[in-house]
Design an enzyme around this catalytic site. Structure first.
Site, PDB file in Angstrom:
ATOM      1  N   LYS A 106       0.866  -1.185   0.000  1.00  0.00           N
ATOM      2  CA  LYS A 106       0.000   0.000   0.000  1.00  0.00           C
ATOM      3  C   LYS A 106       0.899   1.231   0.000  1.00  0.00           C
ATOM      4  O   LYS A 106       1.854   1.293   0.766  1.00  0.00           O
ATOM      5  CB  LYS A 106      -0.882  -0.045   1.257  1.00  0.00           C
ATOM      6  CG  LYS A 106      -1.844   1.089   1.440  1.00  0.00           C
ATOM      7  CD  LYS A 106      -2.907   0.645   2.446  1.00  0.00           C
ATOM      8  CE  LYS A 106      -3.581   1.779   3.154  1.00  0.00           C
ATOM      9  NZ  LYS A 106      -4.514   1.281   4.176  1.00  0.00           N
ATOM     10  N   ASP A 118      -2.254  10.325  -6.007  1.00  0.00           N
ATOM     11  CA  ASP A 118      -0.884  10.080  -6.490  1.00  0.00           C
ATOM     12  C   ASP A 118      -0.446   8.635  -6.285  1.00  0.00           C
ATOM     13  O   ASP A 118       0.672   8.271  -6.664  1.00  0.00           O
ATOM     14  CB  ASP A 118       0.098  11.038  -5.800  1.00  0.00           C
ATOM     15  CG  ASP A 118       0.147  10.834  -4.291  1.00  0.00           C
ATOM     16  OD1 ASP A 118      -0.581   9.959  -3.777  1.00  0.00           O
ATOM     17  OD2 ASP A 118       0.909  11.565  -3.627  1.00  0.00           O
ATOM     18  N   GLY A 119      -1.302   7.822  -5.651  1.00  0.00           N
ATOM     19  CA  GLY A 119      -0.957   6.418  -5.461  1.00  0.00           C
ATOM     20  C   GLY A 119       0.061   6.173  -4.367  1.00  0.00           C
ATOM     21  O   GLY A 119       0.464   5.037  -4.136  1.00  0.00           O
ATOM     22  N   ARG A 170       1.182  -5.424   3.729  1.00  0.00           N
ATOM     23  CA  ARG A 170       0.081  -5.878   4.582  1.00  0.00           C
ATOM     24  C   ARG A 170      -0.239  -7.331   4.295  1.00  0.00           C
ATOM     25  O   ARG A 170      -0.294  -7.743   3.140  1.00  0.00           O
ATOM     26  CB  ARG A 170      -1.111  -4.973   4.307  1.00  0.00           C
ATOM     27  CG  ARG A 170      -2.400  -5.401   4.947  1.00  0.00           C
ATOM     28  CD  ARG A 170      -3.336  -4.242   5.037  1.00  0.00           C
ATOM     29  NE  ARG A 170      -4.071  -4.024   3.791  1.00  0.00           N
ATOM     30  CZ  ARG A 170      -5.007  -3.085   3.649  1.00  0.00           C
ATOM     31  NH1 ARG A 170      -5.282  -2.274   4.650  1.00  0.00           N
ATOM     32  NH2 ARG A 170      -5.647  -2.943   2.527  1.00  0.00           N
ATOM     33  N   ARG A 177     -13.919  -7.312  -0.141  1.00  0.00           N
ATOM     34  CA  ARG A 177     -14.659  -6.334   0.637  1.00  0.00           C
ATOM     35  C   ARG A 177     -16.136  -6.392   0.275  1.00  0.00           C
ATOM     36  O   ARG A 177     -16.500  -6.908  -0.790  1.00  0.00           O
ATOM     37  CB  ARG A 177     -14.140  -4.921   0.321  1.00  0.00           C
ATOM     38  CG  ARG A 177     -12.629  -4.788   0.457  1.00  0.00           C
ATOM     39  CD  ARG A 177     -12.063  -3.719  -0.485  1.00  0.00           C
ATOM     40  NE  ARG A 177     -10.602  -3.709  -0.483  1.00  0.00           N
ATOM     41  CZ  ARG A 177      -9.852  -2.986   0.346  1.00  0.00           C
ATOM     42  NH1 ARG A 177     -10.426  -2.178   1.204  1.00  0.00           N
ATOM     43  NH2 ARG A 177      -8.536  -3.059   0.296  1.00  0.00           N
ATOM     44  N   ASP A 246     -16.389  -0.317   1.387  1.00  0.00           N
ATOM     45  CA  ASP A 246     -15.129  -0.815   0.818  1.00  0.00           C
ATOM     46  C   ASP A 246     -14.100  -1.100   1.902  1.00  0.00           C
ATOM     47  O   ASP A 246     -13.052  -1.689   1.616  1.00  0.00           O
ATOM     48  CB  ASP A 246     -14.556   0.177  -0.203  1.00  0.00           C
ATOM     49  CG  ASP A 246     -14.472   1.590   0.344  1.00  0.00           C
ATOM     50  OD1 ASP A 246     -15.518   2.135   0.738  1.00  0.00           O
ATOM     51  OD2 ASP A 246     -13.369   2.138   0.397  1.00  0.00           O
ATOM     52  N   ASP A 256      -8.052  -1.588   6.799  1.00  0.00           N
ATOM     53  CA  ASP A 256      -7.921  -0.197   6.373  1.00  0.00           C
ATOM     54  C   ASP A 256      -7.901   0.776   7.551  1.00  0.00           C
ATOM     55  O   ASP A 256      -8.869   1.452   7.860  1.00  0.00           O
ATOM     56  CB  ASP A 256      -8.998   0.178   5.340  1.00  0.00           C
ATOM     57  CG  ASP A 256      -8.583  -0.285   3.947  1.00  0.00           C
ATOM     58  OD1 ASP A 256      -7.534  -0.945   3.836  1.00  0.00           O
ATOM     59  OD2 ASP A 256      -9.298   0.013   2.980  1.00  0.00           O
TER      60      ASP A 256
END
Ligand code: AMP
Ligand code: MG
Length: 462
Positions: A106, A118-119, A170, A177, A246, A256
């Protein structure tokens, strides 16, 4: 070593993801490696391999990096296309016990799901996920875990300015989800939805395959796990902060970690997230939001509940109506443990509610370890002492943590880490990994923030 990847999601669910490599981290530097987790998973990682593979600098053999598609209700509004906008599933591997795990990066760069983003991710939020998920695991709540956080060697631009970037690796039971089901349901892709359901059953709830109606058995099993999970959150005073559909995993793991935080003083309306202006995801709303999210899951499964739509809706409604009761039973179980109660008594609900009413404003975590000492609880204590069985002192200490990740400590650790000093983070990490250990000598991690600090506000890690 190398990972022994076996990428079933990609194999079994074509058309539900996009294959693409993570961004190449220019100068990866390992900030923290989870040796204990790596050992448990049978991963013999060198630091150099961890820095390279877990940052996106190099793709390990057998990995098939992919961004997964999903949709989701965000703060109640439906977004038909979210997906991994800053994450890459590297692949799946099996632990020594044969269990299958996802390994995901991630903060690993832009994907076709990135929209305006921007990822990337900053060091602070990635270390935050590492720390809080380690705390959750030590506290006994199902959760994804982090294997490492690697600084990428490049900066990312955020509201706070230019910050050092990082990637978190992770490990999760899966990344399926509620929003994954919603994605294919909303697009009317019945075949993919059916394949996703079959895959989810095989991976997480194999016993449902033999049920008369597997979709109903799947739904019931997901409800059972979510009810248990959210009851645990409530017992711990954990506020997830973005319970969008999500961010709800079919596996029943907490997933998350963004603006989440642990409540200090008890108040049902507690919330930390700067963007949750309506308080949708406040502490006390979490059980209701869980039910709401599960209703969204049920909607996607309707075609599999029954071919007759009216009958399918009836079946769904019956189940949705039962969720509150299922949750309540789980919550009572959690709270009985916290109060040192054995067995079940018809008066337990009222006893617990009585405590909650009396403890508004008191520290959520420590009050349970101090039930004897708090003067405000004198009247309530008499009722409790009449109910509780001998030996409860030890049971209370074993069921209620001394150490949670206190917000002021988390903040201080992340500020230091962002300035290249990992020592406060490591000290805090060690403390939260032993939540039921002694208080003596660890007061700085046990006690709530000194009075007079500004209210704690969290921001999404974007
Ligand atoms: P999250 O808030 O992490 O649950 O993310 C919600 C959605 O926003 C997901 O589709 C993420 O992939 C996407 N997203 C979050 N941050 C970024 C980012 N920096 N760049 C691209 N997409 C992002
Ligand atoms: Mg998310």
């Amino acid at each position: 070593m190398t990972f022994r990847f076996d990428n079933s999601y990609l194999r079994d669910l074509p058309g539900t993801y996009l294959r693409l490599d993570p961004a190449v981290a220019p100068a990866p530097k390992l900030l923290v490696l989870n040796r204990g987790l790596a050992d448990d998973l049978g991963l013999d990682l060198t630091e150099a391999d961890a820095a390279n593979w877990l940052s996106g600098a190099t793709v390990p053999a057998g990995a098939e990096p992919a961004a997964l598609a999903y949709a989701g209700h965000q703060f109640g509004g439906f977004s038909p296309q979210l997906g991994d906008g800053r994450a890459h599933l590297l692949g799946e591997f099996r632990g020594p016990d044969g269990r299958r795990w996802d390994l995901q990066l991630k903060g690993s760069g832009r994907t076709p799901f990135s929209r305006g983003g921007d990822g990337k991710a900053a060091v602070g939020p990635m270390l935050r996920e590492y720390l809080i998920s380690e705390a959750m695991a030590a506290l006994g709540a199902p959760t994804t875990r982090c294997l490492a956080v690697v600084a990428t060697g490049e900066n990312v631009l955020r509201e706070a300015g230019s910050l050092p970037g990082a990637v978190v690796a992770r490990v999760a039971a899966s990344h399926i989800r509620v929003g994954t089901f919603q994605f294919f349901s909303a697009r009317g892709e019945a075949d993919k939805l059916a394949a996703l359901m079959a895959y989810t059953i095989a991976r997480h709830y194999p016993q449902a395959a033999a049920a008369e109606v597997p979709a109903l058995a799947l739904f019931d099993a997901v409800v059972a796990r979510q009810a248990r999970l959210i009851a645990q959150w409530m017992g711990l005073g954990f506020v997830h902060g973005v319970m969008n559909t999500d961010n709800m995993a079919l596996s029943g793991e907490t997933i998350d970690y963004g603006p989440c935080a642990f409540m200090d003083a008890y108040a049902p309306g507690t919330l930390f997230s700067s963007i949750d202006r309506q308080g949708r995801y406040a502490y006390g709303n979490q059980p209701a939001i869980m039910t709401w999210n599960l209703a969204r899951l049920a909607e996607t499964l309707l075609p599999f509940f029954d071919a007759d739509e009216a009958k399918a809706v009836d079946l769904a409604n019956e189940r949705l109506a039962a969720i509150a009761g299922t949750y309540q039973r789980n919550w009572l179980q959690v709270m009985r443990l916290k109060l040192g109660l054995l067995g079940e008594d018809a008066g337990d609900g009222a006893l617990i509610e009585g405590l909650l009413k009396a403890m508004v404003g008191a520290d959520w975590t420590l009050t349970f370890r101090r039930l004897f000492d708090v003067p405000e609880l004198r009247a309530w204590r008499a009722v409790w002492l009449a109910r509780v069985e001998p030996g409860f002192e030890a049971r209370i200490m074993a069921a209620n943590p001394a150490v949670i990740p206190r917000n002021h400590r988390v903040e201080a650790a992340l500020v230091a880490a962002t300035a290249d000093d990992m020592a406060p983070f490591e000290a805090l990490l060690a403390a939260v990994r032993d939540p039921f250990g002694p208080e003596a000598g660890r007061e700085g991690f046990v006690l709530p923030a000194p009075e007079g600090l500004a209210p704690y506000v969290t921001f999404c890690g974007t």
